[in-house]
Design a protein around this motif. Structure first.
Motif, mmCIF file in Angstrom:
data_model
loop_
_atom_site.group_PDB
_atom_site.id
_atom_site.type_symbol
_atom_site.label_atom_id
_atom_site.label_comp_id
_atom_site.label_asym_id
_atom_site.label_seq_id
_atom_site.Cartn_x
_atom_site.Cartn_y
_atom_site.Cartn_z
ATOM 1 N N ARG A 63 0.903 -1.366 0.497
ATOM 2 C CA ARG A 63 -0.074 -0.189 0.047
ATOM 3 C C ARG A 63 0.400 1.216 0.221
ATOM 4 N NH1 ARG A 63 -4.146 -0.367 4.335
ATOM 5 N NH2 ARG A 63 -2.351 -0.589 6.026
ATOM 6 N N GLY A 64 0.275 2.589 0.140
ATOM 7 C CA GLY A 64 0.983 3.834 0.276
ATOM 8 C C GLY A 64 2.058 3.966 1.265
ATOM 9 N N PRO A 65 2.831 5.572 1.706
ATOM 10 C CA PRO A 65 3.113 5.312 2.682
ATOM 11 C C PRO A 65 2.611 5.493 3.572
ATOM 12 C CG PRO A 65 4.188 6.819 0.529
ATOM 13 C CD PRO A 65 3.173 5.840 0.384
ATOM 14 N N SER A 66 1.156 6.237 3.927
ATOM 15 C CA SER A 66 0.679 6.606 4.940
ATOM 16 C C SER A 66 -0.193 5.456 5.489
ATOM 17 C CB SER A 66 -0.915 7.993 4.205
ATOM 18 O OG SER A 66 -1.134 7.328 3.841
ATOM 19 N N GLN A 67 0.132 4.247 4.712
ATOM 20 C CA GLN A 67 -0.455 3.092 5.351
ATOM 21 C C GLN A 67 0.789 2.283 6.165
ATOM 22 O OE1 GLN A 67 -1.599 3.080 1.938
ATOM 23 N NE2 GLN A 67 -3.563 4.091 2.371
ATOM 24 N N ALA A 68 1.748 2.941 5.824
ATOM 25 C CA ALA A 68 3.242 2.134 6.352
ATOM 26 C C ALA A 68 3.450 1.982 7.719
ATOM 27 C CB ALA A 68 4.083 2.502 5.912
ATOM 28 N N ARG A 69 2.977 0.499 8.167
ATOM 29 C CA ARG A 69 3.191 0.519 9.450
ATOM 30 C C ARG A 69 4.028 0.865 10.687
ATOM 31 N NH1 ARG A 69 -0.942 -4.157 10.398
ATOM 32 N NH2 ARG A 69 -2.178 -4.082 8.574
ATOM 33 N N PHE A 70 5.513 1.037 9.806
ATOM 34 C CA PHE A 70 6.188 1.430 10.632
ATOM 35 C C PHE A 70 6.623 3.071 11.873
ATOM 36 C CE2 PHE A 70 7.667 2.410 6.134
ATOM 37 C CZ PHE A 70 7.734 3.235 6.428
ATOM 38 N N THR A 71 7.148 2.671 12.637
ATOM 39 C CA THR A 71 7.403 4.142 13.626
ATOM 40 C C THR A 71 8.273 4.923 13.417
ATOM 41 O OG1 THR A 71 8.213 2.652 14.939
ATOM 42 C CG2 THR A 71 6.214 2.960 15.359
ATOM 43 N N THR A 72 7.638 6.095 13.401
ATOM 44 C CA THR A 72 8.718 7.029 12.763
ATOM 45 C C THR A 72 9.670 7.817 12.842
ATOM 46 O OG1 THR A 72 6.609 8.775 12.604
ATOM 47 C CG2 THR A 72 8.769 9.994 11.396
ATOM 48 N N PHE A 81 6.929 1.325 -2.481
ATOM 49 C CA PHE A 81 5.329 1.637 -2.195
ATOM 50 C C PHE A 81 4.563 1.080 -3.110
ATOM 51 C CE2 PHE A 81 7.176 4.470 0.907
ATOM 52 C CZ PHE A 81 6.960 3.863 1.964
ATOM 53 N N TYR A 82 4.018 1.082 -3.137
ATOM 54 C CA TYR A 82 2.250 0.017 -4.044
ATOM 55 C C TYR A 82 3.250 -0.756 -5.058
ATOM 56 C CZ TYR A 82 -0.706 4.430 -2.767
ATOM 57 O OH TYR A 82 -0.749 5.186 -1.980
ATOM 58 N N LEU A 83 3.638 -1.964 -4.554
ATOM 59 C CA LEU A 83 4.041 -2.757 -5.276
ATOM 60 C C LEU A 83 3.388 -4.041 -4.440
ATOM 61 C CD1 LEU A 83 7.359 -2.150 -6.240
ATOM 62 C CD2 LEU A 83 5.719 -2.223 -8.024
ATOM 63 N N ARG A 84 3.033 -4.924 -5.450
ATOM 64 C CA ARG A 84 2.353 -6.509 -4.129
ATOM 65 C C ARG A 84 2.995 -7.655 -4.853
ATOM 66 N NH1 ARG A 84 -3.813 -6.648 -5.014
ATOM 67 N NH2 ARG A 84 -4.352 -7.296 -7.083
ATOM 68 N N PRO A 85 3.805 -8.103 -4.000
ATOM 69 C CA PRO A 85 4.745 -9.454 -4.597
ATOM 70 C C PRO A 85 3.036 -10.370 -5.373
ATOM 71 C CG PRO A 85 4.039 -9.679 -2.036
ATOM 72 C CD PRO A 85 3.051 -8.607 -2.098
ATOM 73 N N VAL A 86 4.004 -11.083 -6.636
ATOM 74 C CA VAL A 86 2.613 -12.234 -7.111
ATOM 75 C C VAL A 86 3.847 -13.228 -7.081
ATOM 76 C CG1 VAL A 86 1.451 -10.621 -7.790
ATOM 77 C CG2 VAL A 86 3.477 -10.787 -9.258
ATOM 78 N N GLU A 87 5.145 -13.082 -6.357
ATOM 79 C CA GLU A 87 5.803 -14.315 -7.523
ATOM 80 C C GLU A 87 7.004 -14.553 -7.263
ATOM 81 O OE1 GLU A 87 5.659 -15.852 -11.896
ATOM 82 O OE2 GLU A 87 6.885 -16.998 -11.120
ATOM 83 N N LEU A 88 7.181 -14.996 -6.824
ATOM 84 C CA LEU A 88 9.183 -14.459 -6.536
ATOM 85 C C LEU A 88 10.416 -15.839 -7.370
ATOM 86 C CD1 LEU A 88 8.536 -14.009 -3.402
ATOM 87 C CD2 LEU A 88 10.139 -15.792 -2.837
ATOM 88 N N LEU A 89 10.616 -15.401 -8.333
ATOM 89 C CA LEU A 89 11.109 -15.130 -9.005
ATOM 90 C C LEU A 89 12.816 -16.470 -9.467
ATOM 91 C CD1 LEU A 89 11.217 -12.396 -11.086
ATOM 92 C CD2 LEU A 89 9.568 -14.216 -11.238
ATOM 93 N N ALA A 90 12.963 -17.550 -9.909
ATOM 94 C CA ALA A 90 13.700 -18.650 -9.730
ATOM 95 C C ALA A 90 14.878 -18.296 -10.671
ATOM 96 C CB ALA A 90 13.481 -20.170 -9.612
ATOM 97 N N ARG A 91 16.518 -18.646 -10.554
ATOM 98 C CA ARG A 91 17.628 -19.284 -11.804
ATOM 99 C C ARG A 91 18.246 -19.708 -10.691
ATOM 100 N NH1 ARG A 91 19.845 -13.941 -12.473
ATOM 101 N NH2 ARG A 91 18.603 -13.286 -13.276
#
Ligand code: NAP
Length: 456
Positions: A203-212, A275-285
């Motif tokens: 989600r976005g920066p304003s929804q991040a769960r870390f503390t300042t 931000f605004y990136l949702r993981p869909v797959e871990l890539l392999a090599r």
């Protein structure tokens, strides 16, 4: 005399024991832990470079050294250990403060590839937890197996654990020699070739769960730059004017805006906050993780996000998922799988909606894995108040005698406080032999050998 067992010696267990002995002059508390060492996540979760939070151990120590509190380590409760029903026979009341014992999973392809770990695994490794994974899935030792050949690392999630593991990945060994980090982890960090760490939120920066405070600390790391993408920040509707956000979120956004406006200085390592990136797959090599495929998301106007069908790959030889903890069911106790907690009313365990006399919960197994260490104080207090209100009814029952003698007769061999003190001495001696301060013993054999050297 009211006898109470507290299961778990982390902050919630210690605050519960403290509340009980402070509020009731006629209570004796045994604090049981499945590990031979006390303090739970303060010892095995708080990052070694957070020395001020680590020093909380001193106040928890005072609780466990109270003359009506007894620490009993290496006592597992549940399958293969002491059944919950047996504890109920030995004590008037049992308070479960067992935390949230496992990590959440992503449920996406590639999650189990070598090189993909939970943040909990990584935290356990640098905290010398005796159950830390000893071997990487490819058979190489985990010491260095996390970091060997890694130039780029991805941390999935933007909570405080994500910040901890990001910071530890960026640390140089020299900054950690004065901490109690195990020597093998220090050696692996000294050889680390990590130059890029991506910490990524869906989600976005304003929804991040870390503390300042934790966020800001990232810019204090030597020879490490922090980069924030101004375009990603601008996608957050709250970023242009964060004044309407709750204070914690507003401060986060303000800090991130400041960083995005200033070009990241040149440094040996860079932390990229995305931000605004949702993981869909871990890539392999070559059978190992080689990166993460993300779907770009956009705010949905209700605090959530929706996918855009546009994808981005980020190369990485190490992926740590840091997407929260999860409580595990405890044999003999009710459990709500949806929340990963034990159903309760003000700390009293509920069985089929009815209060189970003499059974209580506090901490993460009661309220879920949220809040900072201090949050456990009011949480434990509520449970203590419930228990003490029930005490007149609970205390009537005759007990079979000293629970420790009964446990020993059952074949359980607890590590007493003197055993823990012997572990502390062994860790000081190990540190001295390495020219360091205290260095943690990292495995069961050495912990138990040190503990048993003190006698029963
Ligand atoms: P957390 O605060 O719940 O953060 C979890 C993160 O994972 C969130 O950013 C969440 O995003 C993300 N996430 C969850 N599912 C995901 C998925 N499927 N894909 C991508 N991202 C996903 O958990 P935590 O960091 O483990 O921390 C646990 C608790 O310990 C917190 O209360 C924390 O403050 C505390 N803690 C405190 C300190 C400290 O005080 N220094 C240090 C460590 C931990 P969404 O928000 O979108 O779900």
């Amino acid at each position: 005399m009211l006898r109470v067992a507290v299961v778990g010696s982390g902050p919630s267990g210690c605050y519960t024991a403290q509340g009980l002995v402070q509020q009731h002059p006629g209570v004796r508390v045994d604090v049981l832990d499945r590990l031979p060492c006390p303090y739970g996540l303060v010892r095995y979760g708080v990052a070694p470079d957070h020395e001020k939070i680590k020093s909380l151990q001193n106040s928890l120590r005072a609780v466990l050294e109270h003359d009506r509190v007894r620490f009993l380590g290496a006592v597992p409760v549940g399958p293969g250990g002491v059944p919950a029903a047996r504890l109920r026979e030995l004590y008037h009341a049992v308070v479960y403060c067992v935390g949230a014992a496992t990590d959440r999973r992503l449920g996406i392809p590639g999650e189990d590839l070598p090189g993909s770990w939970s943040a909990t695994d990584f935290v356990s490794w640098y905290s010398a937890h005796p159950d830390a994974p000893g071997r990487a899935p490819d058979g190489s030792p985990a010491d260095g197996g996390f970091l060997r050949g890694v130039r780029s690392a991805v941390v999935i999630g933007v909570g405080n654990v994500a910040v901890d593991v990001t910071r530890m990945l960026a640390r140089r060994a020299a900054e950690l020699t004065r901490t109690d980090v195990p020597h093998s982890a220090l050696t692996a960090l000294a050889a680390s070739t990590v130059t890029e760490i991506h910490m990524v939120g869906r989600r976005g920066p304003s929804q991040a769960r870390f503390t300042t405070k934790e966020l800001r600390e990232l810019t204090t790391l030597p020879d490490t730059a922090v980069a924030v993408d101004a375009a990603e920040l601008a996608r957050d509707p709250a970023s242009a004017d964060p004044s309407a956000l709750p204070p914690a979120q507003r401060r986060n956004v303000e800090v991130l805006r400041g960083w995005a406006a200033a070009p990241a200085p040149r440094a040996r390592r860079v932390i990229r906050l995305r931000f605004y990136l949702r993981p869909v797959e871990l890539l392999a090599r070559d059978g190992r993780v080689a990166g993460v495929r993300w779907e770009r998301t956009v705010p949905d106007g209700r605090g959530g996000v929706t996918g855009t069908g546009r994808y981005e790959d980020v190369g990485a030889q190490l992926v740590l998922r840091s997407v929260g903890y999860r409580g595990l069911p405890l044999d003999g106790l009710p459990f709500d799988p949806a929340s990963g907690t034990v159903p309760h009313r003000a700390g009293r365990v509920l069985r089929d909606g009815t209060v189970a006399p003499g059974e209580y919960v506090a901490g993460w197994i009661k309220r879920g894995p949220t809040g900072v260490i201090g949050t456990n104080r009011p949480c434990a207090k509520e449970t203590v108040m419930s228990l003490l209100a029930d005490a007149p009814a609970l205390g009537h029952r005759d007990l079979p005698g000293d629970p420790l003698a009964a446990l020993r007769a059952d074949g359980v061999d607890p590590v007493p406080w003197t055993g823990w003190r012997a572990i502390e001495r062994a860790e000081a001696a190990l540190g001295a032999s390495l020219g360091r301060d205290v260095v943690k013993l990292p495995d069961w054999d050495s912990l138990l050998a040190a503990a048993r050297s003190a006698g029963p």
